[in-house]
Design a protein around this motif. Structure first.
Motif, PDB file in Angstrom:
ATOM      1  N   SER A  84      -3.178   9.174  -0.253  1.00  0.00           N
ATOM      2  CA  SER A  84      -3.281   7.893  -0.948  1.00  0.00           C
ATOM      3  C   SER A  84      -2.128   7.736  -1.933  1.00  0.00           C
ATOM      4  O   SER A  84      -1.577   8.714  -2.445  1.00  0.00           O
ATOM      5  CB  SER A  84      -4.613   7.782  -1.700  1.00  0.00           C
ATOM      6  N   LYS A  85      -1.765   6.506  -2.193  1.00  0.00           N
ATOM      7  CA  LYS A  85      -0.687   6.190  -3.128  1.00  0.00           C
ATOM      8  C   LYS A  85      -0.986   6.770  -4.511  1.00  0.00           C
ATOM      9  O   LYS A  85      -0.117   7.301  -5.186  1.00  0.00           O
ATOM     10  CB  LYS A  85      -0.528   4.668  -3.193  1.00  0.00           C
ATOM     11  N   ARG A 121       0.827  -1.207   0.000  1.00  0.00           N
ATOM     12  CA  ARG A 121       0.000   0.000   0.000  1.00  0.00           C
ATOM     13  C   ARG A 121       0.860   1.254   0.000  1.00  0.00           C
ATOM     14  O   ARG A 121       0.405   2.321  -0.379  1.00  0.00           O
ATOM     15  CB  ARG A 121      -0.916  -0.001   1.215  1.00  0.00           C
ATOM     16  N   GLN A 152      -2.619   9.473  -5.289  1.00  0.00           N
ATOM     17  CA  GLN A 152      -2.554  10.933  -5.336  1.00  0.00           C
ATOM     18  C   GLN A 152      -1.216  11.520  -4.906  1.00  0.00           C
ATOM     19  O   GLN A 152      -1.009  12.725  -5.012  1.00  0.00           O
ATOM     20  CB  GLN A 152      -3.656  11.522  -4.451  1.00  0.00           C
TER      21      GLN A 152
END
Length: 186
Positions: free
Chosen positions: A176-177, A72, A179
């Protein structure tokens, strides 16, 4: 955008502008960020420190290389221009992997040819000389030794990484990854 030294979150912008919808504030904030980036900015030059880091936490129950599969967290390549003992300009890019075929093109776009690049001993940096850079690989001490006071091989890059992680947690409480590149491009 400059009311706080850490930056502005969409939630803060929503409150300051009196907007009823968080998504509107988020979209406005990202449009402002994109407008602030100079599209024709000069590449880094001179002496440049390069390092990589994971942004995001460990996955529960996984150890070692098993954390890399479907992780993640995002992998970020950081390049910092040296100005004496201080940091100069910084470039950060989210990258999919540690491979030389990924790292070298990013550095070629962001660092001027002939620059001296300092790295830790990661093998993926081995092709920098062929790409037109002077490359000085230093041995990075183990994390335990660093905690005991050993000097980092790339201290300016490590400082930029620490600032990035502190900024993301302090201002946004996580990103988040998908963004992350939007946040680190400016």
């Amino acid at each position: 955008m400059t009311t706080d030294k850490r930056g502005v979150s969409a939630l803060l912008l929503q409150r300051q502008l009196g907007l009823g919808c968080y998504e509107t504030a988020w979209m406005m904030l990202h449009k402002l960020r994109r407008a602030m980036v100079n599209a024709v900015r000069e590449p880094l030059h001179g002496e440049v420190e390069v390092d990589d880091t994971w942004v995001g936490g460990e996955q529960a129950g996984l150890r070692g290389s098993r954390q890399l599969k479907n992780r993640r967290a995002a992998l970020v390549l950081v390049a910092v221009e040296k100005r004496g003992q201080a940091s100069g300009r910084v470039r950060m890019n989210v990258i999919p992997d540690f491979k030389a075929c990924t790292i070298i093109p990013i550095l070629t776009r962001n660092v001027a040819p002939g620059s001296t690049i300092y790295t830790d001993g990661l093998k993926s940096f081995a092709g920098l000389v062929e790409a037109g850079f002077k490359h000085i690989a230093r041995i990075q001490p183990l994390r335990l030794e660093l905690r005991k006071g050993a000097k980092s091989a790339v201290p300016l890059a490590d400082r930029a990484i620490g600032n990035l992680q502190g900024w993301l947690i302090g201002t946004y409480h996580g990103v988040s990854k998908a963004q992350l590149q939007v946040y680190i491009s400016s």
